[in-house]
Motif scaffolding. Sequence first.
Motif, PDB file in Angstrom:
ATOM      1  N   THR A  35      -2.828  -1.923  28.513  1.00 38.44           N
ATOM      2  CA  THR A  35      -1.775  -2.419  27.617  1.00 38.44           C
ATOM      3  C   THR A  35      -2.369  -2.992  26.343  1.00 38.44           C
ATOM      4  N   LEU A  36      -3.437  -3.789  26.499  1.00 33.69           N
ATOM      5  CA  LEU A  36      -4.082  -4.373  25.325  1.00 33.69           C
ATOM      6  C   LEU A  36      -4.656  -3.292  24.411  1.00 33.69           C
ATOM      7  N   ALA A  37      -5.212  -2.234  25.006  1.00 37.15           N
ATOM      8  CA  ALA A  37      -5.771  -1.149  24.198  1.00 37.15           C
ATOM      9  C   ALA A  37      -4.692  -0.486  23.352  1.00 37.15           C
ATOM     10  N   LEU A  38      -3.533  -0.215  23.946  1.00 38.00           N
ATOM     11  CA  LEU A  38      -2.443   0.412  23.200  1.00 38.00           C
ATOM     12  C   LEU A  38      -1.912  -0.517  22.111  1.00 38.00           C
ATOM     13  N   VAL A  39      -1.796  -1.805  22.428  1.00 37.97           N
ATOM     14  CA  VAL A  39      -1.318  -2.766  21.426  1.00 37.97           C
ATOM     15  C   VAL A  39      -2.282  -2.823  20.245  1.00 37.97           C
ATOM     16  N   TRP A  40      -3.588  -2.897  20.537  1.00 40.04           N
ATOM     17  CA  TRP A  40      -4.583  -2.925  19.472  1.00 40.04           C
ATOM     18  C   TRP A  40      -4.532  -1.652  18.631  1.00 40.04           C
ATOM     19  N   CYS A  41      -4.309  -0.503  19.261  1.00 38.86           N
ATOM     20  CA  CYS A  41      -4.206   0.754  18.510  1.00 38.86           C
ATOM     21  C   CYS A  41      -3.061   0.694  17.512  1.00 38.86           C
ATOM     22  N   VAL A  42      -1.912   0.183  17.947  1.00 44.06           N
ATOM     23  CA  VAL A  42      -0.756   0.069  17.062  1.00 44.06           C
ATOM     24  C   VAL A  42      -1.058  -0.904  15.922  1.00 44.06           C
ATOM     25  N   VAL A  43      -1.634  -2.051  16.252  1.00 45.62           N
ATOM     26  CA  VAL A  43      -1.941  -3.062  15.235  1.00 45.62           C
ATOM     27  C   VAL A  43      -2.918  -2.513  14.196  1.00 45.62           C
ATOM     28  N   ILE A  44      -3.983  -1.854  14.657  1.00 46.44           N
ATOM     29  CA  ILE A  44      -4.994  -1.321  13.736  1.00 46.44           C
ATOM     30  C   ILE A  44      -4.403  -0.207  12.871  1.00 46.44           C
ATOM     31  N   THR A  45      -3.572   0.656  13.473  1.00 47.91           N
ATOM     32  CA  THR A  45      -2.948   1.735  12.710  1.00 47.91           C
ATOM     33  C   THR A  45      -2.047   1.184  11.615  1.00 47.91           C
ATOM     34  N   VAL A  46      -1.200   0.236  11.968  1.00 47.89           N
ATOM     35  CA  VAL A  46      -0.276  -0.350  10.979  1.00 47.89           C
ATOM     36  C   VAL A  46      -1.059  -1.063   9.884  1.00 47.89           C
ATOM     37  N   ALA A  47      -2.083  -1.834  10.278  1.00 48.46           N
ATOM     38  CA  ALA A  47      -2.882  -2.563   9.285  1.00 48.46           C
ATOM     39  C   ALA A  47      -3.623  -1.599   8.363  1.00 48.46           C
ATOM     40  N   GLY A  48      -4.231  -0.554   8.937  1.00 42.43           N
ATOM     41  CA  GLY A  48      -4.951   0.415   8.120  1.00 42.43           C
ATOM     42  C   GLY A  48      -4.033   1.186   7.191  1.00 42.43           C
ATOM     43  N   TYR A  49      -2.871   1.582   7.694  1.00 44.96           N
ATOM     44  CA  TYR A  49      -1.901   2.311   6.866  1.00 44.96           C
ATOM     45  C   TYR A  49      -1.410   1.432   5.711  1.00 44.96           C
ATOM     46  N   ALA A  50      -1.030   0.190   6.031  1.00 48.42           N
ATOM     47  CA  ALA A  50      -0.525  -0.715   4.992  1.00 48.42           C
ATOM     48  C   ALA A  50      -1.597  -0.994   3.945  1.00 48.42           C
ATOM     49  N   TRP A  51      -2.823  -1.233   4.387  1.00 51.26           N
ATOM     50  CA  TRP A  51      -3.936  -1.493   3.468  1.00 51.26           C
ATOM     51  C   TRP A  51      -4.176  -0.274   2.569  1.00 51.26           C
ATOM     52  N   SER A  52      -4.222   0.909   3.168  1.00 52.58           N
ATOM     53  CA  SER A  52      -4.483   2.139   2.407  1.00 52.58           C
ATOM     54  C   SER A  52      -3.391   2.411   1.380  1.00 52.58           C
ATOM     55  N   MET A  53      -2.134   2.324   1.810  1.00 53.37           N
ATOM     56  CA  MET A  53      -1.030   2.636   0.909  1.00 53.37           C
ATOM     57  C   MET A  53      -0.907   1.616  -0.207  1.00 53.37           C
ATOM     58  N   THR A  54      -1.228   0.357   0.081  1.00 54.69           N
ATOM     59  CA  THR A  54      -1.185  -0.674  -0.959  1.00 54.69           C
ATOM     60  C   THR A  54      -2.188  -0.357  -2.062  1.00 54.69           C
ATOM     61  N   ILE A  55      -3.419   0.005  -1.655  1.00 56.83           N
ATOM     62  CA  ILE A  55      -4.443   0.350  -2.646  1.00 56.83           C
ATOM     63  C   ILE A  55      -4.051   1.617  -3.396  1.00 56.83           C
ATOM     64  N   TYR A  56      -3.545   2.610  -2.667  1.00 58.50           N
ATOM     65  CA  TYR A  56      -3.184   3.890  -3.278  1.00 58.50           C
ATOM     66  C   TYR A  56      -2.082   3.717  -4.313  1.00 58.50           C
ATOM     67  N   GLU A  57      -1.055   2.957  -3.978  1.00 56.85           N
ATOM     68  CA  GLU A  57       0.043   2.730  -4.911  1.00 56.85           C
ATOM     69  C   GLU A  57      -0.415   1.904  -6.106  1.00 56.85           C
ATOM     70  N   ARG A  58      -1.288   0.932  -5.860  1.00 50.62           N
ATOM     71  CA  ARG A  58      -1.770   0.095  -6.969  1.00 50.62           C
ATOM     72  C   ARG A  58      -2.581   0.924  -7.959  1.00 50.62           C
ATOM     73  N   LYS A  59      -3.440   1.804  -7.433  1.00 47.24           N
ATOM     74  CA  LYS A  59      -4.259   2.622  -8.307  1.00 47.24           C
ATOM     75  C   LYS A  59      -3.458   3.755  -8.953  1.00 47.24           C
ATOM     76  N   SER A  60      -2.339   4.115  -8.361  1.00 43.70           N
ATOM     77  CA  SER A  60      -1.481   5.159  -8.939  1.00 43.70           C
ATOM     78  C   SER A  60      -0.769   4.645 -10.194  1.00 43.70           C
ATOM     79  N   VAL A  61      -0.542   3.323 -10.251  1.00 41.80           N
ATOM     80  CA  VAL A  61       0.173   2.743 -11.384  1.00 41.80           C
ATOM     81  C   VAL A  61      -0.718   2.709 -12.630  1.00 41.80           C
ATOM     82  N   ARG A  62      -2.039   2.636 -12.396  1.00 33.86           N
ATOM     83  CA  ARG A  62      -2.965   2.507 -13.527  1.00 33.86           C
ATOM     84  C   ARG A  62      -2.986   3.756 -14.383  1.00 33.86           C
TER      85      ARG A  62
END
Length: 278
Positions: free
Chosen positions: A251-278
């Motif tokens: 259960t902990l492994a699956l929870v960590w997978c979801v947390v890491i995926t969401v965190a990585g996606y949010a981090w990536s998209m935030t940087i991508y959108e910020r650099k797209s505005v430049r």
Amino acid sequence: MTTLTAQRPAAVGERRQSHVIADAVTMMRRNLLHMIRYPGLSMFTILGPVVILLLFVYVFGGTLGAGLPGVDPAGGRQAYIAYVMPGILLITIAGSAGGTATTVSMDMTEGITARFRSMAISRASVLAGHVLGNTIQALIAVALVLAVGLAIGFRPTAGPLEWLGIAGLLTFISFAITWIGVAMGMQAKSVETASNWPLLLTFLPFLGSGFVPTESMPVWLQWFAQYQPFTPFIETIRALLLGTELGWNGTLALVWCVVITVAGYAWSMTIYERKSVR
């Protein structure tokens, strides 16, 4: 007339969705072709864990294996191969994030990503292509490292259902870690920095239960070792491969997978959108 009006937005939505999927598949193919044309990063991802496996098994395995609970000292090395193999597989996945970060950073610094932004393709597909392509690369590397383990004496007891669970969990972990690698590659200011950042991930199996039981660590380190994400990853894979006690680790492994995926996606998209505005 009302029916046609109601159906039109749905049809547009379906076309957009299929457009995103088609673009993501195209970008995934690009990344897989990059792996074939430039095999150096992939070879490093495989050779690194193999060297660590051989080093720990043949140099330290006799002593470390004899110290495992309930192990006959005479069979210490064989017992240690079984114990250490899940950690080696996780190091392989963590190491693949280095290749992901490097390729993403190369695209960013060479202006390829900026060129993609100016083209009529889905923005999400650019990052999704990296993630899908590098997830496949990570799974290929895991399979090859596992084959080396089997060749030197690793003998899992998993049945068909356990192997299915192992494949699914390793895919989910690879997918999650790859998103972190994408974010690190986009955040880095140079390719050299991008290749170094994911090294932090490769240390986590060492600071978990990958090579020694967490109970053998100093008290001040045990808390971190037991609750960081790689320990439930390793313990779940170990339970599926060898039939050890699973407990809450799955259960902990699956929870960590979801947390890491969401965190990585949010981090990536935030940087991508910020650099797209430049």
